[in-house]
Design a protein around this motif. Structure first.
Motif, PDB file in Angstrom:
ATOM      1  N   VAL A 161       0.860  -1.188   0.000  1.00 36.70           N
ATOM      2  CA  VAL A 161       0.000   0.000   0.000  1.00 36.70           C
ATOM      3  C   VAL A 161       0.896   1.239   0.000  1.00 36.70           C
ATOM      4  CG1 VAL A 161      -1.713   1.303   1.312  1.00 36.70           C
ATOM      5  CG2 VAL A 161      -1.902  -1.183   1.143  1.00 36.70           C
ATOM      6  N   THR A 162       0.628   2.143  -0.923  1.00 42.95           N
ATOM      7  CA  THR A 162       1.495   3.324  -1.052  1.00 42.95           C
ATOM      8  C   THR A 162       0.832   4.613  -0.564  1.00 42.95           C
ATOM      9  OG1 THR A 162       0.703   3.605  -3.299  1.00 42.95           O
ATOM     10  CG2 THR A 162       2.761   2.371  -3.026  1.00 42.95           C
ATOM     11  N   HIS A 163      -0.495   4.724  -0.754  1.00 41.49           N
ATOM     12  CA  HIS A 163      -1.192   5.963  -0.382  1.00 41.49           C
ATOM     13  C   HIS A 163      -2.577   5.639   0.157  1.00 41.49           C
ATOM     14  CE1 HIS A 163       1.604   7.148  -3.611  1.00 41.49           C
ATOM     15  NE2 HIS A 163       1.642   8.345  -3.037  1.00 41.49           N
ATOM     16  N   LEU A 164      -3.072   6.524   0.994  1.00 47.81           N
ATOM     17  CA  LEU A 164      -4.483   6.470   1.390  1.00 47.81           C
ATOM     18  C   LEU A 164      -5.286   7.319   0.404  1.00 47.81           C
ATOM     19  CD1 LEU A 164      -4.085   6.946   5.254  1.00 47.81           C
ATOM     20  CD2 LEU A 164      -4.560   4.803   4.040  1.00 47.81           C
ATOM     21  N   GLN A 456      -6.359   7.763 -10.313  1.00 44.79           N
ATOM     22  CA  GLN A 456      -5.670   7.644 -11.611  1.00 44.79           C
ATOM     23  C   GLN A 456      -4.344   8.402 -11.573  1.00 44.79           C
ATOM     24  OE1 GLN A 456      -6.257   5.571 -13.708  1.00 44.79           O
ATOM     25  NE2 GLN A 456      -8.432   5.189 -13.982  1.00 44.79           N
ATOM     26  N   GLY A 457      -4.356   9.554 -10.905  1.00 43.48           N
ATOM     27  CA  GLY A 457      -3.117  10.332 -10.757  1.00 43.48           C
ATOM     28  C   GLY A 457      -2.079   9.538  -9.968  1.00 43.48           C
ATOM     29  N   LEU A 458      -2.553   8.893  -8.923  1.00 47.07           N
ATOM     30  CA  LEU A 458      -1.619   8.107  -8.102  1.00 47.07           C
ATOM     31  C   LEU A 458      -1.067   6.918  -8.879  1.00 47.07           C
ATOM     32  CD1 LEU A 458      -3.461   8.221  -4.649  1.00 47.07           C
ATOM     33  CD2 LEU A 458      -1.246   9.247  -5.210  1.00 47.07           C
ATOM     34  N   LYS A 459      -1.892   6.360  -9.758  1.00 50.43           N
ATOM     35  CA  LYS A 459      -1.421   5.223 -10.562  1.00 50.43           C
ATOM     36  C   LYS A 459      -0.189   5.636 -11.377  1.00 50.43           C
ATOM     37  CE  LYS A 459      -3.112   1.710 -13.751  1.00 50.43           C
ATOM     38  NZ  LYS A 459      -4.246   1.244 -14.546  1.00 50.43           N
ATOM     39  N   THR A 460      -0.256   6.800 -11.962  1.00 52.49           N
ATOM     40  CA  THR A 460       0.891   7.280 -12.745  1.00 52.49           C
ATOM     41  C   THR A 460       2.108   7.473 -11.835  1.00 52.49           C
ATOM     42  OG1 THR A 460      -0.678   8.451 -14.124  1.00 52.49           O
ATOM     43  CG2 THR A 460       1.624   9.087 -14.363  1.00 52.49           C
ATOM     44  N   VAL A 461       1.859   8.108 -10.688  1.00 49.03           N
ATOM     45  CA  VAL A 461       2.969   8.401  -9.761  1.00 49.03           C
ATOM     46  C   VAL A 461       3.627   7.109  -9.267  1.00 49.03           C
ATOM     47  CG1 VAL A 461       3.453   9.313  -7.442  1.00 49.03           C
ATOM     48  CG2 VAL A 461       2.010  10.607  -9.008  1.00 49.03           C
ATOM     49  N   ILE A 462       2.789   6.126  -8.947  1.00 55.86           N
ATOM     50  CA  ILE A 462       3.307   4.896  -8.326  1.00 55.86           C
ATOM     51  C   ILE A 462       4.258   4.146  -9.262  1.00 55.86           C
ATOM     52  CG2 ILE A 462       2.616   2.576  -7.543  1.00 55.86           C
ATOM     53  CD1 ILE A 462       0.110   3.983  -6.316  1.00 55.86           C
ATOM     54  N   HIS A 533      12.896  11.115  -9.151  1.00 49.91           N
ATOM     55  CA  HIS A 533      13.733  10.493 -10.191  1.00 49.91           C
ATOM     56  C   HIS A 533      14.220   9.105  -9.776  1.00 49.91           C
ATOM     57  CE1 HIS A 533      13.617  14.394 -12.070  1.00 49.91           C
ATOM     58  NE2 HIS A 533      13.969  14.917 -10.914  1.00 49.91           N
ATOM     59  N   LEU A 534      13.458   8.444  -8.919  1.00 48.64           N
ATOM     60  CA  LEU A 534      13.843   7.076  -8.579  1.00 48.64           C
ATOM     61  C   LEU A 534      13.671   6.186  -9.802  1.00 48.64           C
ATOM     62  CD1 LEU A 534      12.241   6.587  -5.052  1.00 48.64           C
ATOM     63  CD2 LEU A 534      14.645   6.177  -5.627  1.00 48.64           C
ATOM     64  N   GLY A 535      14.548   5.220  -9.934  1.00 50.35           N
ATOM     65  CA  GLY A 535      14.424   4.272 -11.040  1.00 50.35           C
ATOM     66  C   GLY A 535      14.255   2.867 -10.481  1.00 50.35           C
ATOM     67  N   ALA A 536      13.275   2.130 -11.022  1.00 51.31           N
ATOM     68  CA  ALA A 536      13.042   0.761 -10.537  1.00 51.31           C
ATOM     69  C   ALA A 536      13.100  -0.210 -11.704  1.00 51.31           C
ATOM     70  CB  ALA A 536      11.687   0.677  -9.845  1.00 51.31           C
ATOM     71  N   GLU A 537      14.025  -1.150 -11.574  1.00 51.34           N
ATOM     72  CA  GLU A 537      14.270  -2.116 -12.644  1.00 51.34           C
ATOM     73  C   GLU A 537      13.114  -3.117 -12.776  1.00 51.34           C
ATOM     74  OE1 GLU A 537      17.799  -4.169 -11.662  1.00 51.34           O
ATOM     75  OE2 GLU A 537      17.763  -5.466 -13.435  1.00 51.34           O
ATOM     76  N   ASP A 538      12.522  -3.466 -11.636  1.00 54.63           N
ATOM     77  CA  ASP A 538      11.439  -4.461 -11.638  1.00 54.63           C
ATOM     78  C   ASP A 538      10.500  -4.169 -10.479  1.00 54.63           C
ATOM     79  OD1 ASP A 538      12.853  -5.227  -9.388  1.00 54.63           O
ATOM     80  OD2 ASP A 538      13.875  -6.871 -10.398  1.00 54.63           O
ATOM     81  N   LEU A 539       9.550  -5.062 -10.289  1.00 56.52           N
ATOM     82  CA  LEU A 539       8.541  -4.815  -9.242  1.00 56.52           C
ATOM     83  C   LEU A 539       9.161  -4.837  -7.846  1.00 56.52           C
ATOM     84  CD1 LEU A 539       5.657  -6.947 -10.743  1.00 56.52           C
ATOM     85  CD2 LEU A 539       5.666  -4.451 -10.438  1.00 56.52           C
ATOM     86  N   HIS A 540      10.173  -5.657  -7.684  1.00 51.60           N
ATOM     87  CA  HIS A 540      10.846  -5.713  -6.384  1.00 51.60           C
ATOM     88  C   HIS A 540      11.464  -4.349  -6.062  1.00 51.60           C
ATOM     89  CE1 HIS A 540      12.722  -7.734  -3.038  1.00 51.60           C
ATOM     90  NE2 HIS A 540      13.855  -7.130  -3.341  1.00 51.60           N
ATOM     91  N   GLN A 541      12.107  -3.789  -7.069  1.00 46.13           N
ATOM     92  CA  GLN A 541      12.720  -2.468  -6.858  1.00 46.13           C
ATOM     93  C   GLN A 541      11.655  -1.378  -6.724  1.00 46.13           C
ATOM     94  OE1 GLN A 541      15.873  -1.776  -6.135  1.00 46.13           O
ATOM     95  NE2 GLN A 541      16.106  -3.996  -6.112  1.00 46.13           N
ATOM     96  N   LEU A 542      10.506  -1.595  -7.359  1.00 43.30           N
ATOM     97  CA  LEU A 542       9.415  -0.629  -7.203  1.00 43.30           C
ATOM     98  C   LEU A 542       8.946  -0.613  -5.736  1.00 43.30           C
ATOM     99  CD1 LEU A 542       7.637   1.389  -8.777  1.00 43.30           C
ATOM    100  CD2 LEU A 542       5.933  -0.437  -8.991  1.00 43.30           C
ATOM    101  N   GLN A 543       8.898  -1.799  -5.154  1.00 42.72           N
ATOM    102  CA  GLN A 543       8.544  -1.857  -3.729  1.00 42.72           C
ATOM    103  C   GLN A 543       9.597  -1.127  -2.891  1.00 42.72           C
ATOM    104  OE1 GLN A 543       7.987  -5.778  -2.094  1.00 42.72           O
ATOM    105  NE2 GLN A 543       7.419  -4.980  -0.101  1.00 42.72           N
ATOM    106  N   ARG A 544      10.856  -1.363  -3.220  1.00 42.79           N
ATOM    107  CA  ARG A 544      11.933  -0.679  -2.489  1.00 42.79           C
ATOM    108  C   ARG A 544      11.796   0.843  -2.638  1.00 42.79           C
ATOM    109  NH1 ARG A 544      12.093  -4.446  -0.092  1.00 42.79           N
ATOM    110  NH2 ARG A 544      13.599  -6.117  -0.036  1.00 42.79           N
ATOM    111  N   ALA A 545      11.395   1.263  -3.839  1.00 46.16           N
ATOM    112  CA  ALA A 545      11.248   2.702  -4.095  1.00 46.16           C
ATOM    113  C   ALA A 545      10.187   3.298  -3.174  1.00 46.16           C
ATOM    114  CB  ALA A 545      10.879   2.942  -5.560  1.00 46.16           C
ATOM    115  N   TRP A 546       9.073   2.573  -3.036  1.00 45.45           N
ATOM    116  CA  TRP A 546       7.992   3.125  -2.200  1.00 45.45           C
ATOM    117  C   TRP A 546       8.285   2.997  -0.720  1.00 45.45           C
ATOM    118  CZ3 TRP A 546       5.146   6.910  -3.309  1.00 45.45           C
ATOM    119  CH2 TRP A 546       4.997   7.214  -4.657  1.00 45.45           C
TER     120      TRP A 546
END
Ligand SMILES: Cc1cc2nc3c(=O)[nH]c(=O)nc-3n(C[C@H](O)[C@H](O)[C@H](O)COP(=O)(O)OP(=O)(O)OC[C@H]3O[C@@H](n4cnc5c(N)ncnc54)[C@H](O)[C@@H]3O)c2cc1C
Length: 614
Positions: A161-164, A456-462, A533-546
């Motif tokens: 979960v990233t945002h309320l 929808q805005g959050l989807k883009t951000v995430i 400007h975080l970069g995430a190579e895959d979903l695992h890194q996307l989790q790390r980003a959040w």
């Protein structure tokens, strides 16, 4: 978002949404069903509730049990204990509320199959200390998970979960949450009438002692990524006592717990020359904090302080004297089992360093600071108290509701209530759930509405870090360094360095001051800018980003609170060198903050501490 993405948006409707399926989340899920038989109860967890949260590996003791059935302790005794340990500042209404219900929770655990040790002579639970009872707890978490699974309408594992989400019809009312599945990448929109945040505390915001090859070996679970704080902070919920980070004295390099050693095995500490050092520092501590040093038991932070000063004086390392206790085969077994049930890594470290505690007294050290609300510390959200016990100033509707309507919390999430531990966190989850069910019932048809533009805005951000990576990856130099993005690990290390050097980490001997904090906050602001400007190579890194995003926001809160409180209230946890003493005249109060996500500004205020128990 790429044009041809196959990422789906999944909508989940619920009455009560529990974020995080650890101890308090399992308690909240279980209790929501008890009071809300016909409600849709959804629990969402970024790992798998079977083995998630701080209790994943199991525990050897339940640290919060009154024993009222045997007249061992009363809830008021626990309030006095927690108040003393936190140098006078706890929400006594919340603490009392947990203490009066925690025994019933523990009895349920036993009913559900958790083996609790018993004293063969008295038949009572085997005590490790005044508040602790001993368990065979390797399967503690799976047992809690089973109760939650049976109660929930649905459990969603592997969703970060990233945002309320906020209600589009009424300001300051929660309407749900969004996140993504860390395995298939789908975007999740949860709609809810009430949300209970139960997402644990925060490790890895200060630089840990173990870096490089040892990174990830921390006392507090490395996956505890401050979502419990960031989620409410983002939507403007008030936070309290965020400066009250915790530092633990633990066995060196493995962070093995010392409680059972002190309390059950009756081991003790000494300096490198075999001397008792705590008494030596008593007078100087009294000059800093007054009478608190004479209290029994001596507050945790002050015991840390004596150890730190002794090491600074050049008489380290500090050792735990185990050689005597381990001569007794029973105690030796207990000593090892204590690790095998919850911190196997410590046994492995000792084996790898040729430490047999029967022959060698092992070293102790102090950890890097962590932020949490359930241990010997009480950072977290500012919550409404129980109707029958809280002073009116601490009540604005429903028990454990934050200053955002419909947003509840439990466990590490809620501030002001130290020493709840695993059993108290589960209990607080139950308390929050009962109130949330009432809130949902009272809402009737007045259902919060989610806003399509918002999610929808959050989807883009995430997913932006994956886009950043996709676009910038061909510019990589030196393997992982890119001119276009920073990787989550780089961001994490930058955060830890700032917090360590400016906000009172190990590298600064836990010491800070106004100029350091001011500069630290400037650097955190710059870090926040770069997080776009975080970069995430895959979903695992996307989790790390959040996780990093959440850690940074929580860290900013810690720095703001530390700046606001102009005293050194908890020497041994941290020091304000420019205000080196405890100041009960001006600072016998809670610190509160509110973040405005539009402006990026923090509003700080004081709130009174009410002593309800004599
Ligand atoms: C090292 C250590 C030792 C301890 N020893 C003891 C002991 O001996 N006895 C005792 O009684 N207590 C002990 N405790 C305390 C006890 O573990 C905690 O009080 C309790 O686990 C807190 O419950 P919680 O629900 O707040 O957090 P947790 O139990 O940690 O649960 C948080 C959950 O939220 C999930 N989550 C986090 N972020 C997100 C997100 N963004 N989206 C979805 N899910 C998310 C996590 O994966 C996790 O499952 C110990 C704690 C630690 C850290």
């Amino acid at each position: 978002m790429g044009l041809f993405t196959r990422r789906k948006t999944v909508f989940v409707d619920s009455d009560i949404l529990v974020i995080g399926g650890g101890m308090s989340g399992c308690g909240a899920t279980y209790e929501s069903r008890y009071w809300g038989r016909d409600l849709k109860i959804v629990c969402v967890e970024k790992a798998n509730i079977e083995r998630s949260g701080a209790v994943a590996q199991g525990l050897y003791a339940i640290n919060c049990y009154m024993g009222m059935q045997w007249d061992e302790n009363q809830p008021e005794d626990h309030v006095r204990y927690a108040r003393n340990d936190l140098m006078g500042l706890v929400r006594e209404d919340l603490g009392y509320d947990i203490a009066r219900h925690v025994d019933a929770t523990v009895h349920k655990f036993e009913e559900w199959g958790l083996p609790i040790m018993r004293d063969p002579e008295t038949g009572r639970y085997q005590r490790e200390g005044k508040w602790q009872i001993m368990i065979h707890g390797e399967s503690y978490k799976p047992i809690m998970a089973e109760a939650a699974r049976k109660a929930a309408t649905e459990i969603y594992n592997r969703i970060m979960v990233t945002h309320l989400l906020m209600d589009k019809t009424r300001p300051n009312r929660v309407a749900g949450a969004v996140g993504f599945n860390v395995r298939d990448g789908n975007f999740y929109v949860f709609q809810a009438k009430a949300v209970i945040v139960a997402a644990g505390g925060a490790s890895h915001i200060f630089k840990p002692r173990s870096v490089g090859e040892g990174m990830g070996r921390t006392w507090y679970a490395p996956w505890s990524s401050a979502s419990a704080y960031a989620l409410p902070i983002q939507v403007g919920a008030k936070m309290t006592q965020m400066e009250n980070r915790i530092v633990l004295t633990r066995f060196k390099d493995g962070y093995g717990p010392v409680g059972a050693y002190f309390l059950h095995l009756k081991t003790y500490t000494e300096n490198a020359y075999g001397e008792d050092y705590e008494a030596y520092w008593r007078d100087s501590i009294e000059q800093m904090v007054g009478d608190y040093v004479n209290r029994h038991p001596v507050p945790t932070c002050l015991r840390n302080h004596a150890l730190l000063e002794e090491v600074k004086a050049g008489r380290g390392p500090i050792r735990m004297v185990t050689k005597e206790a381990f001569k007794d085969p029973h105690k030796e077994t207990v000593g090892w089992e204590n690790f095998l049930g919850m911190t196997i890594g410590q046994a492995v470290v000792w084996a790898s360093q040729n430490i047999d505690p029967k022959e060698i007294n092992p070293e102790l050290t102090t950890s890097e600071p962590y932020v949490m609300g359930s241990h010997a510390t009480c950072s977290g959200a500012w919550a409404s108290g129980p109707e029958d016990y809280a002073p009116s100033e601490y009540q604005w509707g429903y028990n454990r509701m934050m200053t955002v309507d419909g947003l509840f919390g439990a466990g590490d999430t809620i501030g002001g209530t130290a020493h709840k531990f695993s059993s108290g966190s589960f209990t607080e989850g139950r308390i929050a759930a009962k109130a949330a069910v009432k809130y949902v019932t009272d809402l009737g048809n007045d259902r919060p509405q989610i806003d399509e533009t918002e999610y929808q805005g959050l989807k883009t951000v995430i997913y932006q870090p994956m886009e950043n990576y996709e676009i910038g990856r061909n510019e990589i130099v030196a393997g992982t360094v890119s001119p276009s993005y920073i990787l989550p690990l780089h961001g994490l290390q930058r955060l830890e360095k700032i917090m360590d050097e400016y906000v009172g980490g190990i590298g600064a001997h836990y010491t800070t001051n106004e100029p350091l904090l001011t500069r630290g906050l400037e650097l955190l602001t710059m870090l926040k800018e770069d997080l776009a400007h975080l970069g995430a190579e895959d979903l695992h890194q996307l989790q790390r980003a959040w996780e990093l995003q959440h850690r940074v926001l929580a860290s900013e809160s810690v720095a703001q609170h530390t700046l606001f409180r102009q005293e050194t209230r908890w020497p041994g946890y941290y020091y304000r060198a420019d205000h080196p003493k405890l100041d009960d005249t001006d600072w016998h109060c809670f610190t509160l903050s509110r973040y405005d996500s539009e402006s990026g500004e923090w509003e700080m205020e004081k709130a009174p501490v009410y002593h309800i128990v004599d």
